[in-house]
Motif scaffolding. Structure first.
Motif, PDB file in Angstrom:
ATOM      1  N   ASP A  40     122.669  78.999  44.777  1.00 51.09           N
ATOM      2  CA  ASP A  40     123.176  78.282  43.926  1.00 51.09           C
ATOM      3  C   ASP A  40     124.798  78.073  44.849  1.00 51.09           C
ATOM      4  O   ASP A  40     125.296  77.024  44.676  1.00 51.09           O
ATOM      5  N   ILE A  43     124.340  74.003  44.584  1.00 50.34           N
ATOM      6  CA  ILE A  43     124.428  73.723  43.133  1.00 50.34           C
ATOM      7  C   ILE A  43     126.276  73.148  43.531  1.00 50.34           C
ATOM      8  O   ILE A  43     126.284  72.182  42.486  1.00 50.34           O
ATOM      9  N   ILE A  44     126.883  73.944  43.546  1.00 51.11           N
ATOM     10  CA  ILE A  44     127.789  74.016  43.269  1.00 51.11           C
ATOM     11  C   ILE A  44     128.702  72.464  44.726  1.00 51.11           C
ATOM     12  O   ILE A  44     129.202  71.924  44.087  1.00 51.11           O
ATOM     13  N   GLY A  47     127.773  69.938  42.044  1.00 50.39           N
ATOM     14  CA  GLY A  47     128.240  69.316  41.035  1.00 50.39           C
ATOM     15  C   GLY A  47     129.828  68.635  41.703  1.00 50.39           C
ATOM     16  O   GLY A  47     130.180  67.759  41.387  1.00 50.39           O
ATOM     17  N   ASN A  80     133.934  73.006  32.783  1.00 50.83           N
ATOM     18  CA  ASN A  80     132.447  73.598  32.390  1.00 50.83           C
ATOM     19  C   ASN A  80     131.557  73.755  33.340  1.00 50.83           C
ATOM     20  O   ASN A  80     130.383  74.328  33.399  1.00 50.83           O
ATOM     21  N   LEU A  81     131.676  72.846  34.683  1.00 50.86           N
ATOM     22  CA  LEU A  81     130.530  73.292  35.720  1.00 50.86           C
ATOM     23  C   LEU A  81     130.530  74.436  36.525  1.00 50.86           C
ATOM     24  O   LEU A  81     131.391  75.433  36.116  1.00 50.86           O
ATOM     25  N   ARG A  82     128.811  74.545  36.048  1.00 52.62           N
ATOM     26  CA  ARG A  82     128.594  75.822  36.724  1.00 52.62           C
ATOM     27  C   ARG A  82     129.947  76.266  38.241  1.00 52.62           C
ATOM     28  O   ARG A  82     130.067  75.964  39.397  1.00 52.62           O
ATOM     29  N   ASP A  83     130.713  78.069  37.972  1.00 56.73           N
ATOM     30  CA  ASP A  83     131.586  78.488  39.045  1.00 56.73           C
ATOM     31  C   ASP A  83     132.650  77.883  39.063  1.00 56.73           C
ATOM     32  O   ASP A  83     132.910  78.288  40.345  1.00 56.73           O
ATOM     33  N   ALA A 132     136.011  75.496  42.484  1.00 58.35           N
ATOM     34  CA  ALA A 132     135.108  76.664  42.752  1.00 58.35           C
ATOM     35  C   ALA A 132     135.167  77.938  43.020  1.00 58.35           C
ATOM     36  O   ALA A 132     135.581  78.600  44.428  1.00 58.35           O
ATOM     37  N   PHE A 136     131.355  84.835  41.868  1.00 55.19           N
ATOM     38  CA  PHE A 136     130.505  84.420  40.802  1.00 55.19           C
ATOM     39  C   PHE A 136     128.708  84.519  40.991  1.00 55.19           C
ATOM     40  O   PHE A 136     128.028  85.046  41.239  1.00 55.19           O
ATOM     41  N   VAL A 137     128.588  83.479  42.490  1.00 52.30           N
ATOM     42  CA  VAL A 137     127.394  83.659  43.014  1.00 52.30           C
ATOM     43  C   VAL A 137     126.924  84.902  43.523  1.00 52.30           C
ATOM     44  O   VAL A 137     126.061  85.568  43.978  1.00 52.30           O
ATOM     45  N   ARG A 140     125.584  87.078  40.803  1.00 52.28           N
ATOM     46  CA  ARG A 140     124.771  86.985  40.554  1.00 52.28           C
ATOM     47  C   ARG A 140     123.500  87.625  41.255  1.00 52.28           C
ATOM     48  O   ARG A 140     122.666  87.866  40.752  1.00 52.28           O
TER      49      ARG A 140
END
Length: 175
Positions: A40, A43-44, A47, A80-83, A132, A136-137, A140
């Motif tokens: 995760d 992924i950030i 991004g 809108n990108l993740r986190d 970010a 949130f990470v 999850r």
């Protein structure tokens, strides 16, 4: 007397199986949680790299042309990108456009200089800050942890039950 021996041996056997299975399950599950967390966060960071390689040039052109409506649209897309929790474009400590607010306690951010080439020189015309939220990470991973621990507890119980039956009929019954 024999009955006590059988039940005592059976209980110890079940206890050892459950303890060993639980320790192995716990170690494997902890490893999986750590890998999920790393994935995760990666992924950030991907991004953030995407913002630098894809969006920064269009933001620079938009800031240079002072088209703040288009700038707002671009940073809303980035948000809108993740986190991603907040995106701010500023120039000399003046906010030109902003989306989102900081709510989390574990932010991870990246700041990019916005540059434009003018008369053969690159000049900095502003900064882009993207924040970010690692909360949130964590959430999850916690959600997955509850499911994984519950499913692993069921698997461990089933395996321990089968092992008890097998040992009882193959070994203990003959003692």
């Amino acid at each position: 007397m024999k009955k006590t021996f059988h039940s005592s041996l059976s209980l110890r056997l079940v206890l050892y199986i459950v303890i060993c299975s639980s320790v192995i399950t716990f170690i494997l599950t902890a490893n999986q949680f750590y890998r999920d967390y790393q994935t995760d966060v990666r992924i950030i960071n991907d991004g953030f790299k995407q913002i630098e390689s894809v969006h920064l040039k269009s933001i620079a052109a938009t800031v240079w042309s002072t088209n703040y409506d288009k700038l707002q649209t671009i940073i809303e897309g980035i948000s809108n990108l993740r986190d991603v929790e907040q995106v701010v474009v500023s120039e000399d400590n003046n906010v030109l456009a902003s989306v989102g607010t900081l709510k989390g306690e574990n932010p991870i951010s990246n700041t990019y200089p916005i540059t434009h080439e003018f008369n053969g020189k690159k000049i900095q015309i502003g900064t882009l800050k993207v924040v970010a939220n690692l909360d949130f990470v964590f959430q999850r991973v916690l959600d997955r942890a509850i499911f994984i621990l519950f499913s692993n507890a069921i698997k461990t119980s089933i395996v321990a039950g089968f092992m008890l039956l097998i040992f009882h009929y193959v070994v203990i019954r003959h003692l």
